[in-house]
Design a protein around this motif. Structure first.
Motif, PDB file in Angstrom:
ATOM      1  N   LEU A 143       0.924  -1.275  -0.026  1.00  0.00           N
ATOM      2  CA  LEU A 143      -0.076  -0.022  -0.006  1.00  0.00           C
ATOM      3  C   LEU A 143       0.976   1.308  -0.090  1.00  0.00           C
ATOM      4  O   LEU A 143       0.699   2.097  -0.584  1.00  0.00           O
ATOM      5  N   ILE A 144       1.875   1.022   0.815  1.00  0.00           N
ATOM      6  CA  ILE A 144       2.896   2.441   0.900  1.00  0.00           C
ATOM      7  C   ILE A 144       3.468   2.637  -0.342  1.00  0.00           C
ATOM      8  O   ILE A 144       3.710   3.944  -0.854  1.00  0.00           O
ATOM      9  N   GLN A 145       3.736   1.506  -1.219  1.00  0.00           N
ATOM     10  CA  GLN A 145       4.566   1.831  -2.447  1.00  0.00           C
ATOM     11  C   GLN A 145       3.589   2.425  -3.639  1.00  0.00           C
ATOM     12  O   GLN A 145       3.991   3.357  -4.136  1.00  0.00           O
ATOM     13  N   ARG A 146       2.311   1.851  -3.546  1.00  0.00           N
ATOM     14  CA  ARG A 146       1.399   2.492  -4.238  1.00  0.00           C
ATOM     15  C   ARG A 146       0.982   4.010  -3.764  1.00  0.00           C
ATOM     16  O   ARG A 146       0.998   4.814  -4.868  1.00  0.00           O
ATOM     17  N   GLN A 147       0.931   4.168  -2.855  1.00  0.00           N
ATOM     18  CA  GLN A 147       0.780   5.698  -2.428  1.00  0.00           C
ATOM     19  C   GLN A 147       2.078   6.435  -2.742  1.00  0.00           C
ATOM     20  O   GLN A 147       1.799   7.857  -3.185  1.00  0.00           O
ATOM     21  N   ILE A 148       3.184   6.307  -2.587  1.00  0.00           N
ATOM     22  CA  ILE A 148       4.331   6.842  -3.073  1.00  0.00           C
ATOM     23  C   ILE A 148       4.466   6.996  -4.472  1.00  0.00           C
ATOM     24  O   ILE A 148       4.635   8.220  -4.731  1.00  0.00           O
ATOM     25  N   MET A 149       3.865   5.825  -4.996  1.00  0.00           N
ATOM     26  CA  MET A 149       4.012   6.110  -6.555  1.00  0.00           C
ATOM     27  C   MET A 149       3.118   7.304  -7.102  1.00  0.00           C
ATOM     28  O   MET A 149       3.284   8.011  -7.930  1.00  0.00           O
ATOM     29  N   GLU A 150       1.795   7.281  -6.398  1.00  0.00           N
ATOM     30  CA  GLU A 150       1.004   8.112  -6.919  1.00  0.00           C
ATOM     31  C   GLU A 150       1.332   9.503  -6.587  1.00  0.00           C
ATOM     32  O   GLU A 150       1.132  10.323  -7.339  1.00  0.00           O
ATOM     33  N   LEU A 151       1.784   9.828  -5.331  1.00  0.00           N
ATOM     34  CA  LEU A 151       2.479  11.218  -5.049  1.00  0.00           C
ATOM     35  C   LEU A 151       3.500  11.514  -6.076  1.00  0.00           C
ATOM     36  O   LEU A 151       3.560  12.653  -6.402  1.00  0.00           O
ATOM     37  N   PHE A 152       4.325  10.699  -6.425  1.00  0.00           N
ATOM     38  CA  PHE A 152       5.341  10.967  -7.252  1.00  0.00           C
ATOM     39  C   PHE A 152       4.736  11.224  -8.705  1.00  0.00           C
ATOM     40  O   PHE A 152       5.034  12.508  -9.289  1.00  0.00           O
ATOM     41  N   ARG A 153       3.904  10.670  -9.144  1.00  0.00           N
ATOM     42  CA  ARG A 153       3.380  11.043 -10.234  1.00  0.00           C
ATOM     43  C   ARG A 153       2.438  12.215 -10.309  1.00  0.00           C
ATOM     44  O   ARG A 153       2.711  13.133 -11.295  1.00  0.00           O
ATOM     45  N   THR A 154       1.666  12.539  -9.336  1.00  0.00           N
ATOM     46  CA  THR A 154       0.891  13.676  -9.160  1.00  0.00           C
ATOM     47  C   THR A 154       1.407  15.041  -8.842  1.00  0.00           C
ATOM     48  O   THR A 154       1.049  15.931  -9.490  1.00  0.00           O
ATOM     49  N   VAL A 155       2.537  14.745  -8.043  1.00  0.00           N
ATOM     50  CA  VAL A 155       3.139  16.007  -7.226  1.00  0.00           C
ATOM     51  C   VAL A 155       4.688  16.533  -7.919  1.00  0.00           C
ATOM     52  O   VAL A 155       4.937  17.701  -8.132  1.00  0.00           O
ATOM     53  N   LEU A 156       5.441  15.316  -8.052  1.00  0.00           N
ATOM     54  CA  LEU A 156       6.927  15.520  -8.207  1.00  0.00           C
ATOM     55  C   LEU A 156       7.216  15.128  -9.475  1.00  0.00           C
ATOM     56  O   LEU A 156       8.555  15.913  -9.914  1.00  0.00           O
ATOM     57  N   ASP A 157       6.623  14.763 -10.377  1.00  0.00           N
ATOM     58  CA  ASP A 157       6.791  14.287 -11.761  1.00  0.00           C
ATOM     59  C   ASP A 157       7.154  15.542 -12.398  1.00  0.00           C
ATOM     60  O   ASP A 157       6.199  16.516 -12.697  1.00  0.00           O
ATOM     61  N   ILE A 158       8.297  15.932 -12.809  1.00  0.00           N
ATOM     62  CA  ILE A 158       8.643  17.003 -13.719  1.00  0.00           C
ATOM     63  C   ILE A 158       7.812  17.253 -15.134  1.00  0.00           C
ATOM     64  O   ILE A 158       7.473  18.264 -15.592  1.00  0.00           O
ATOM     65  N   ASP A 159       7.240  16.017 -15.611  1.00  0.00           N
ATOM     66  CA  ASP A 159       6.590  16.116 -16.780  1.00  0.00           C
ATOM     67  C   ASP A 159       4.984  15.992 -16.666  1.00  0.00           C
ATOM     68  O   ASP A 159       4.497  15.832 -17.580  1.00  0.00           O
ATOM     69  N   GLY A 160       4.833  16.447 -15.482  1.00  0.00           N
ATOM     70  CA  GLY A 160       3.360  16.497 -15.134  1.00  0.00           C
ATOM     71  C   GLY A 160       2.825  17.885 -15.203  1.00  0.00           C
ATOM     72  O   GLY A 160       3.544  18.738 -16.103  1.00  0.00           O
ATOM     73  N   THR A 161       1.819  18.114 -14.702  1.00  0.00           N
ATOM     74  CA  THR A 161       1.210  19.531 -14.738  1.00  0.00           C
ATOM     75  C   THR A 161       1.965  20.718 -14.006  1.00  0.00           C
ATOM     76  O   THR A 161       2.859  20.344 -13.183  1.00  0.00           O
ATOM     77  N   ASP A 162       2.423  21.897 -14.623  1.00  0.00           N
ATOM     78  CA  ASP A 162       3.273  22.999 -14.398  1.00  0.00           C
ATOM     79  C   ASP A 162       2.551  23.921 -13.307  1.00  0.00           C
ATOM     80  O   ASP A 162       2.200  24.923 -13.677  1.00  0.00           O
ATOM     81  N   LEU A 163       2.392  23.291 -12.243  1.00  0.00           N
ATOM     82  CA  LEU A 163       1.540  24.067 -10.966  1.00  0.00           C
ATOM     83  C   LEU A 163       2.623  24.014  -9.905  1.00  0.00           C
ATOM     84  O   LEU A 163       3.440  23.299  -9.446  1.00  0.00           O
ATOM     85  N   PRO A 164       2.337  24.962  -8.723  1.00  0.00           N
ATOM     86  CA  PRO A 164       3.258  24.956  -7.640  1.00  0.00           C
ATOM     87  C   PRO A 164       3.103  23.700  -6.895  1.00  0.00           C
ATOM     88  O   PRO A 164       2.034  23.067  -6.851  1.00  0.00           O
ATOM     89  N   VAL A 165       4.134  23.269  -6.059  1.00  0.00           N
ATOM     90  CA  VAL A 165       3.845  21.827  -5.328  1.00  0.00           C
ATOM     91  C   VAL A 165       2.839  21.954  -4.138  1.00  0.00           C
ATOM     92  O   VAL A 165       1.932  20.918  -4.290  1.00  0.00           O
ATOM     93  N   ALA A 166       2.721  23.097  -3.739  1.00  0.00           N
ATOM     94  CA  ALA A 166       1.776  23.039  -2.690  1.00  0.00           C
ATOM     95  C   ALA A 166       0.221  22.914  -3.267  1.00  0.00           C
ATOM     96  O   ALA A 166      -0.566  22.348  -2.707  1.00  0.00           O
ATOM     97  N   GLU A 167       0.172  23.478  -4.537  1.00  0.00           N
ATOM     98  CA  GLU A 167      -1.096  23.213  -5.167  1.00  0.00           C
ATOM     99  C   GLU A 167      -1.372  21.856  -5.876  1.00  0.00           C
ATOM    100  O   GLU A 167      -2.403  21.086  -5.694  1.00  0.00           O
ATOM    101  N   LYS A 168      -0.222  21.364  -6.082  1.00  0.00           N
ATOM    102  CA  LYS A 168      -0.285  19.753  -6.437  1.00  0.00           C
ATOM    103  C   LYS A 168      -0.636  19.003  -5.340  1.00  0.00           C
ATOM    104  O   LYS A 168      -1.290  17.938  -5.611  1.00  0.00           O
ATOM    105  N   MET A 169       0.008  19.248  -4.220  1.00  0.00           N
ATOM    106  CA  MET A 169      -0.285  18.538  -3.014  1.00  0.00           C
ATOM    107  C   MET A 169      -1.891  18.419  -2.541  1.00  0.00           C
ATOM    108  O   MET A 169      -2.322  17.513  -2.271  1.00  0.00           O
ATOM    109  N   ALA A 170      -2.219  19.677  -2.633  1.00  0.00           N
ATOM    110  CA  ALA A 170      -3.692  19.833  -2.349  1.00  0.00           C
ATOM    111  C   ALA A 170      -4.561  19.004  -3.182  1.00  0.00           C
ATOM    112  O   ALA A 170      -5.555  18.288  -2.785  1.00  0.00           O
TER     113      ALA A 170
END
Length: 280
Positions: A142-169
């Protein structure tokens, strides 16, 4: 109080682990004599190497070992035969070769076993709950899947170009709604600033669980707004430390050349032939 110490901290781009333990083996103790204490161990890795290695750890490959430990603990509860405690201790030591986070897991459960034996099995139902250890592989997955999703949604440089705080929200808002695994839950961690070395004064965590370790390092990745990308060769996330155009990681493939070493000549050949560089 635990019969061991374990702490971790991050400094100058590296993560450190320091731990020692009063022996949890019956043969190393006397009934009334002092506990033997092992030498302090200190390990370090490039941050956040341990988090990334946990992300891609094949949990299923180690399920037999986890199941064997759980079975030994169950037999100890049922029979109160100390041979099962010794068996569990031996198996727990094998976990320490799998991942640095499992050093903490091994120390914790070996301490529980020693406490049970030291008090003639009093409190065994509380210290060795029936299904707690058996549930660890599922929690790690479960932890692995949650980390993967956080990476994809928040930290992936090829994702959306938004501030990290907004992506975390957005990550927490969406993950709470979709009814799947849910977001990673950052628990309250007890840390303090202290002198961790001759020239190191930094925030130090004394974790209680593997989840504490994950939370501490994952939080730091978010706080530092670290950028990750999926390697074009191995398909795994890696940390971008220099040029944001980097497409390959430095992982060694089968103990041989790294993805960067393999990928660069491949790109050069494709460029010469006029072929597309990447096929998604």
């Amino acid at each position: 109080m635990p019969g061991y110490t374990f702490k971790t901290y991050i400094c100058n781009g590296r993560e450190y682990y320091e731990y020692d333990a009063a022996s949890t083996d019956r043969d190393d103790r006397t009934e009334s004599g002092p506990e033997k204490t092992s030498a302090r161990v200190k390990k370090e890795f490039l941050f956040p190497e341990s988090l990334l290695s946990l992300l891609y750890l094949d949990i299923r490959a180690y399920e037999p070992l986890f199941n064997s430990i759980a079975a030994s603990l169950q037999e100890l509860r049922r029979t109160k035969d100390v041979r099962f405690a010794d068996q569990a201790v031996s198996q727990l030591k094998q976990l320490t070769d799998v991942h640095i986070y499992f050093e903490l897991l091994s120390l914790e459960w070996r301490q529980r076993l020693w406490s049970v034996l030291r008090h003639d099995f009093a409190g065994i139902q509380k210290l060795i709950p029936a299904n707690e250890f058996a549930a660890i592989p599922a929690e790690l997955s479960l932890i692995q899947r949650q980390i993967m999703e956080l990476f994809r949604t928040v930290l992936d440089i090829d994702g959306t170009d938004l501030p990290v705080a907004e992506k975390m929200a957005r990550y927490y808002g969406q993950a709470s709604k979709d009814g799947s695994d849910g977001p990673f839950c950052f628990e309250t961690l007890s840390t303090r600033f202290e002198l961790a070395g001759p020239d190191i004064f930094t925030e130090v965590l004394r974790p209680q669980t593997v989840r504490d370790l994950v939370g501490f390092h994952l939080k730091e990745c978010v706080r530092r707004e670290m950028k990750v990308r999926i390697c074009k060769n191995c398909g795994r996330y890696f940390i971008i430390r220099g040029r944001t155009t980097a497409q390959y990681c430095d992982r060694a493939i089968n103990g041989n050349r790294s993805c960067r070493e393999i990928g660069t000549p491949r790109v050069w050949e494709k460029r010469k032939r006029g072929e597309p560089l990447f096929v998604m």
